[in-house]
Design an enzyme around this catalytic site. Structure first.
Site, PDB file in Angstrom:
ATOM      1  N   TYR A 203      -4.212  37.410  10.587  1.00  0.00           N
ATOM      2  CA  TYR A 203      -3.668  37.498  11.957  1.00  0.00           C
ATOM      3  C   TYR A 203      -4.613  36.781  12.923  1.00  0.00           C
ATOM      4  CZ  TYR A 203      -2.829  39.439  16.558  1.00  0.00           C
ATOM      5  OH  TYR A 203      -2.608  39.580  17.914  1.00  0.00           O
TER       6      TYR A 203
HETATM    7  O1  LIG Z   1      -7.352  43.275  20.441  1.00  0.00           O
HETATM    8  C1  LIG Z   1      -6.509  42.644  19.831  1.00  0.00           C
HETATM    9  O2  LIG Z   1      -6.340  41.421  19.966  1.00  0.00           O
HETATM   10  C2  LIG Z   1      -5.674  43.374  18.797  1.00  0.00           C
HETATM   11  O3  LIG Z   1      -5.595  44.759  19.141  1.00  0.00           O
HETATM   12  C3  LIG Z   1      -4.843  45.534  18.218  1.00  0.00           C
HETATM   13  O4  LIG Z   1      -5.535  45.553  16.997  1.00  0.00           O
HETATM   14  P1  LIG Z   1      -6.528  46.802  16.761  1.00  0.00           P
HETATM   15  O5  LIG Z   1      -7.650  46.762  17.733  1.00  0.00           O
HETATM   16  O6  LIG Z   1      -6.849  46.858  15.324  1.00  0.00           O
HETATM   17  O7  LIG Z   1      -5.601  48.033  17.219  1.00  0.00           O
HETATM   18  P2  LIG Z   1      -5.125  49.313  16.367  1.00  0.00           P
HETATM   19  O8  LIG Z   1      -4.380  48.882  15.190  1.00  0.00           O
HETATM   20  O9  LIG Z   1      -4.444  50.170  17.351  1.00  0.00           O
HETATM   21  O10 LIG Z   1      -6.517  49.981  15.885  1.00  0.00           O
HETATM   22  C4  LIG Z   1      -7.388  50.506  16.873  1.00  0.00           C
HETATM   23  C5  LIG Z   1      -8.606  51.070  16.141  1.00  0.00           C
HETATM   24  O11 LIG Z   1      -8.181  52.176  15.347  1.00  0.00           O
HETATM   25  C6  LIG Z   1      -8.551  51.974  13.987  1.00  0.00           C
HETATM   26  N1  LIG Z   1      -7.503  52.569  13.159  1.00  0.00           N
HETATM   27  C7  LIG Z   1      -6.267  52.016  13.116  1.00  0.00           C
HETATM   28  C8  LIG Z   1      -5.287  52.601  12.374  1.00  0.00           C
HETATM   29  C9  LIG Z   1      -5.572  53.782  11.632  1.00  0.00           C
HETATM   30  O12 LIG Z   1      -4.725  54.353  10.940  1.00  0.00           O
HETATM   31  N2  LIG Z   1      -6.823  54.311  11.724  1.00  0.00           N
HETATM   32  C10 LIG Z   1      -7.807  53.750  12.465  1.00  0.00           C
HETATM   33  O13 LIG Z   1      -8.919  54.245  12.523  1.00  0.00           O
HETATM   34  C11 LIG Z   1      -8.681  50.472  13.826  1.00  0.00           C
HETATM   35  O14 LIG Z   1      -9.587  50.149  12.784  1.00  0.00           O
HETATM   36  C12 LIG Z   1      -9.251  50.070  15.177  1.00  0.00           C
HETATM   37  O15 LIG Z   1     -10.651  50.248  15.199  1.00  0.00           O
HETATM   38  C13 LIG Z   1      -3.445  44.977  18.005  1.00  0.00           C
HETATM   39  O16 LIG Z   1      -2.819  45.659  16.928  1.00  0.00           O
HETATM   40  C14 LIG Z   1      -3.503  43.488  17.670  1.00  0.00           C
HETATM   41  O17 LIG Z   1      -2.157  42.966  17.621  1.00  0.00           O
HETATM   42  C15 LIG Z   1      -4.276  42.804  18.763  1.00  0.00           C
HETATM   43  O18 LIG Z   1      -4.306  41.411  18.552  1.00  0.00           O
END
Ligand SMILES: O=C(O)[C@H]1O[C@H](OP(=O)(O)OP(=O)(O)OC[C@H]2O[C@@H](n3ccc(=O)[nH]c3=O)[C@H](O)[C@@H]2O)[C@H](O)[C@@H](O)[C@@H]1O
Length: 392
Positions: A203
């Site tokens: 991604y």
């Molecule tokens: O900043 C960005 O550009 C990205 O932000 C998000 O990606 P992410 O930060 O991974 O957002 P989440 O999927 O909501 O995860 C947030 C945090 O929770 C954690 N997480 C996620 C899912 C889960 O089941 N458990 C968990 O601990 C992830 O590792 C991360 O640290 C969006 O999903 C992406 O599309 C975007 O591009």
């Protein structure tokens, strides 16, 4: 007979896993935060694509995800009326589809990869700006469906840029990149000039590629380009696949949530950014985008090429996000803490926003506590939890 899944999703591989419980009889809402800023441009908002949007919410189980057809005199008239440049003052709204329609803004449902449709739209209206928010989003899903990321984030982007460079006049393009391009960068906070050559997920790599591809269209054809690196956007009408959303759903349903933990048991952290702040950043980018110089595919001078971080400048650890949700929901989470799998996640994100502050006064004003309170209030009302005792 195509299955409901096929009905709801386009022909592209970009099938975003939507929790069907959210799907059933939910009106299709393409949602953006509302804003009081007046759009002074004929703005072409590419908010629909073969895959899901950054701020996509729910799809009506009954309606087609894509309208069956487009074109014809009546359709062209609607598009033209909808894109008329209004005089200043008044309200222009980026919100739910029905609200857009009630303000005379036509929502054309189509596939970003449908070059004929995009060409027709530019044939009908001399768009001055394109706000390109469509993408196959999500860090982890790229491991399950890699082609959907190439299809939407690369092929779809090139389709749009090809139409834009040939348009006369050429529009200025503002598009959604991602904080994930910083990948394994360890220098914090992240600044636009920092390394972005170590993406940690496919991604992120497609978003980085998008920045390089848009640069070539700026260099060769004179397209004005602004890339916005969004930092974990959250808020009402958000994406059900994101942690804040899926955690809320599971906590309310009494299901466990999985909290990833980094190396040496270090908590992961994100610079969570509330949707209304992001919209202000998008509007500021459009206001200051500068003109494209070319027309009909011929460059006539240099055009601006810009990249900005749109974050909140205060990262919060994921366990703290859960604490805040528990307080707002008044329900204890069932926490399942696991070491972060090798799924493309990065340990932390933290935005330096001084460039956007300088260029168009970008200033986020919503902390995570306040933003999650607004999200939870929306979630409880949208999913009809309001009658639950003790919940705000
Ligand atoms: O900043 C960005 O550009 C990205 O932000 C998000 O990606 P992410 O930060 O991974 O957002 P989440 O999927 O909501 O995860 C947030 C945090 O929770 C954690 N997480 C996620 C899912 C889960 O089941 N458990 C968990 O601990 C992830 O590792 C991360 O640290 C969006 O999903 C992406 O599309 C975007 O591009």
């Amino acid at each position: 007979m195509p299955s409901l899944e096929d009905e709801l999703f386009p022909s592209t591989p970009g099938k975003f896993k939507v929790d069907r419980a959210h799907n059933m009889n939910r009106q299709f809402h393409r949602c953006f935060a509302s804003t009081s800023t007046m759009f002074l441009w004929a703005l072409f908002l590419i908010a629909l694509t073969a895959s899901y949007l950054s701020f996509q919410s729910f799809v009506d189980s009954g309606s087609r995800y894509f309208s069956a057809s487009w074109g014809g005199i009546q359709w062209e008239k609607q598009v033209r009326n909808s894109a008329q440049i209004h005089r200043s003052g008044g309200m222009s709204v980026l919100a739910r589809k029905s609200l857009l329609n009630s303000h005379g803004i036509l929502v054309v449902e189509g596939d970003l990869n449908d070059a004929k449709l995009l060409a027709k739209l530019f044939d009908v209206v001399a768009f001055t700006h394109v706000m390109h928010l469509a993408a196959q989003a999500g860090v982890r899903y790229a491991m399950e469906n890699p082609n959907s990321y190439v299809h939407s984030n690369i092929a779809g982007l090139v389709t749009l840029l090809e139409i834009g460079k040939s348009a006369n006049p050429q529009p200025a393009v503002v598009w959604a990149s991602s904080s994930s391009v910083y990948g394994l960068n360890e220098k914090v906070p992240f600044s636009e000039a920092d390394r972005t050559d170590q993406p940690a997920s496919l991604y992120a790599a497609t978003k980085k590629a998008g920045e390089e591809i848009t640069h070539t269209y700026n260099h060769i054809y004179g397209l004005s380009i602004t890339g916005l690196r969004f930092f974990t956007v959250y808020g009402p009408w958000g994406r059900p696949d994101m942690a804040y959303f899926s955690f809320t759903r599971n906590i309310l349903q009494g299901k466990p949530i999985t909290i990833y933990r980094g190396k040496n048991r270090v908590d992961l952290a994100r610079d969570f950014t509330y949707i209304d702040d992001i919209v202000k950043g998008c509007l500021g980018s459009l206001d200051t985008s500068g003109k494209s110089t070319g027309s009909g595919g011929k460059k006539k001078g240099n055009a601006p090429y810009r990249i900005f971080n749109l974050g909140n400048t205060s990262p919060v650890k994921v366990p703290e996000l859960v604490n805040i949700l528990e307080r707002h929901l008044k329900v204890k989470a069932k926490r399942n803490i696991v070491d972060m799998p090798g799924n493309g996640d990065v340990p932390f994100t933290h935005a330096n926003i001084s460039l956007a502050q300088r260029e168009f006064g970008y200033k986020p004003t919503t902390d995570l506590q306040t933003g999650l309170k607004k999200f939870v209030r929306w979630y409880l009302s949208y999913y009809g939890y309001n009658n639950r005792k003790g919940l705000q």
